[in-house]
Design an enzyme around this catalytic site. Sequence first.
Site, PDB file in Angstrom:
ATOM      1  N   ASP A 163     -15.101  28.776  68.912  1.00  0.00           N
ATOM      2  CA  ASP A 163     -15.431  27.590  69.715  1.00  0.00           C
ATOM      3  C   ASP A 163     -15.394  27.909  71.203  1.00  0.00           C
ATOM      4  O   ASP A 163     -14.900  28.961  71.607  1.00  0.00           O
ATOM      5  CB  ASP A 163     -14.501  26.415  69.370  1.00  0.00           C
ATOM      6  CG  ASP A 163     -13.037  26.833  69.258  1.00  0.00           C
ATOM      7  OD1 ASP A 163     -12.680  27.889  69.800  1.00  0.00           O
ATOM      8  OD2 ASP A 163     -12.265  26.101  68.622  1.00  0.00           O
ATOM      9  N   ASN A 188      -3.458  18.037  65.082  1.00  0.00           N
ATOM     10  CA  ASN A 188      -4.134  16.955  64.340  1.00  0.00           C
ATOM     11  C   ASN A 188      -4.891  17.488  63.127  1.00  0.00           C
ATOM     12  O   ASN A 188      -5.677  16.770  62.519  1.00  0.00           O
ATOM     13  CB  ASN A 188      -5.087  16.180  65.255  1.00  0.00           C
ATOM     14  CG  ASN A 188      -6.231  17.047  65.761  1.00  0.00           C
ATOM     15  OD1 ASN A 188      -6.276  18.242  65.492  1.00  0.00           O
ATOM     16  ND2 ASN A 188      -7.149  16.433  66.491  1.00  0.00           N
ATOM     17  N   HIS A 226      -7.049  20.023  63.133  1.00  0.00           N
ATOM     18  CA  HIS A 226      -8.375  20.615  63.367  1.00  0.00           C
ATOM     19  C   HIS A 226      -8.336  22.114  63.102  1.00  0.00           C
ATOM     20  O   HIS A 226      -7.307  22.765  63.212  1.00  0.00           O
ATOM     21  CB  HIS A 226      -8.927  20.267  64.753  1.00  0.00           C
ATOM     22  CG  HIS A 226      -8.276  20.947  65.925  1.00  0.00           C
ATOM     23  ND1 HIS A 226      -8.386  20.465  67.208  1.00  0.00           N
ATOM     24  CD2 HIS A 226      -7.519  22.071  66.025  1.00  0.00           C
ATOM     25  CE1 HIS A 226      -7.745  21.280  68.036  1.00  0.00           C
ATOM     26  NE2 HIS A 226      -7.208  22.245  67.345  1.00  0.00           N
ATOM     27  N   GLU A 240     -12.615  18.495  64.549  1.00  0.00           N
ATOM     28  CA  GLU A 240     -11.599  17.455  64.665  1.00  0.00           C
ATOM     29  C   GLU A 240     -11.618  16.563  63.414  1.00  0.00           C
ATOM     30  O   GLU A 240     -12.566  16.628  62.614  1.00  0.00           O
ATOM     31  CB  GLU A 240     -11.895  16.598  65.907  1.00  0.00           C
ATOM     32  CG  GLU A 240     -11.969  17.382  67.208  1.00  0.00           C
ATOM     33  CD  GLU A 240     -10.601  17.813  67.753  1.00  0.00           C
ATOM     34  OE1 GLU A 240      -9.628  17.902  66.972  1.00  0.00           O
ATOM     35  OE2 GLU A 240     -10.518  18.071  68.968  1.00  0.00           O
TER      36      GLU A 240
HETATM   37  P1  PGA Z   1      -2.570  26.562  69.478  1.00  0.00           P
HETATM   38  O1  PGA Z   1      -3.722  25.631  69.011  1.00  0.00           O
HETATM   39  O2  PGA Z   1      -2.846  27.898  68.874  1.00  0.00           O
HETATM   40  O3  PGA Z   1      -2.683  26.625  70.972  1.00  0.00           O
HETATM   41  O4  PGA Z   1      -1.317  25.950  68.999  1.00  0.00           O
HETATM   42  C1  PGA Z   1      -4.198  25.734  67.713  1.00  0.00           C
HETATM   43  C2  PGA Z   1      -5.422  24.894  67.655  1.00  0.00           C
HETATM   44  O5  PGA Z   1      -5.426  23.835  68.295  1.00  0.00           O
HETATM   45  O6  PGA Z   1      -6.375  25.273  66.978  1.00  0.00           O
END
Ligand code: PGA
Length: 257
Positions: A75, A146, A148, A153
């Site tokens: 992404d 959340n 994702h 999302e």
């Molecule tokens: P993080 O985020 O590795 O910064 O905890 C994971 C994500 O949101 O995919």
Amino acid sequence: MNEIAKQTLPTFVVEERAQADRAVAAEIEALVRAKPTAALGLATGNTPIGVYAELVRLHREAGLDFSRVVTFNLDEYLGLPLGHPRTFRCWMCDHFFDHVNLAPDNIHMPDAGLPPERAVESCARYEAAIQAAGGLDLLILGIGRNGHIGFNEPGSTRDSRTRIVDLAPLTRADAAATFGSLDEVPKQAITIGVATILDARAIRAMAFGPSKAEIVARTLSAPIGPDLPATFLRQRAHVTLHVDRDAAARIGERNRP
Ligand code: PGA
């Protein structure tokens, strides 16, 4: 619980996240040594930092050769100018690309610096490029608080492909510290889809720390569906989840929705 909700995700709990970093990096090392042209799916964020550090070490100290490896990032924020320090491209340069011998032409990131109308076309091109590379051999993945995966999302469907998405409020809030303020966090991004992720021939998902305990437990037990995209990982073989003790703390609690 219905049949689908019972599907499991092999989960490895380690005392220290460094053990998971080394285990996942060792799998990537074995893949790249066996298939020097391997296509890797790459994630950004706090979660995979240690895997990249270990891969850089293997490159420097054990001659791990990335010269023919092809990479595709999951992404990228939409609308940040090329070279903006908060782009995932810059993050990847800092943590991985600038420290190994990947060929610049073999590095792929969603083309998110384009105006929206051209960014839409670039999504289809990104899918095509993954196909042209023969599909992803191994993809590493963090899980957002959340649920994702990539920037898929809640609400993202099983058949979703590379596309422009609106970032969820929690995702933007979690990025606010990095950007300096919530206002500066982009509202949209380009992400590869759930289907694109699940097409990978192997997936190594990771989650570390107490802030991930709730989502790890729900990923393993909630009904599989778009409300919690990480649950889709339970539908595929060749997916493993790597968590530390803190992130594993709530696995198996009863009556989890
Ligand atoms: P993080 O985020 O590795 O910064 O905890 C994971 C994500 O949101 O995919």
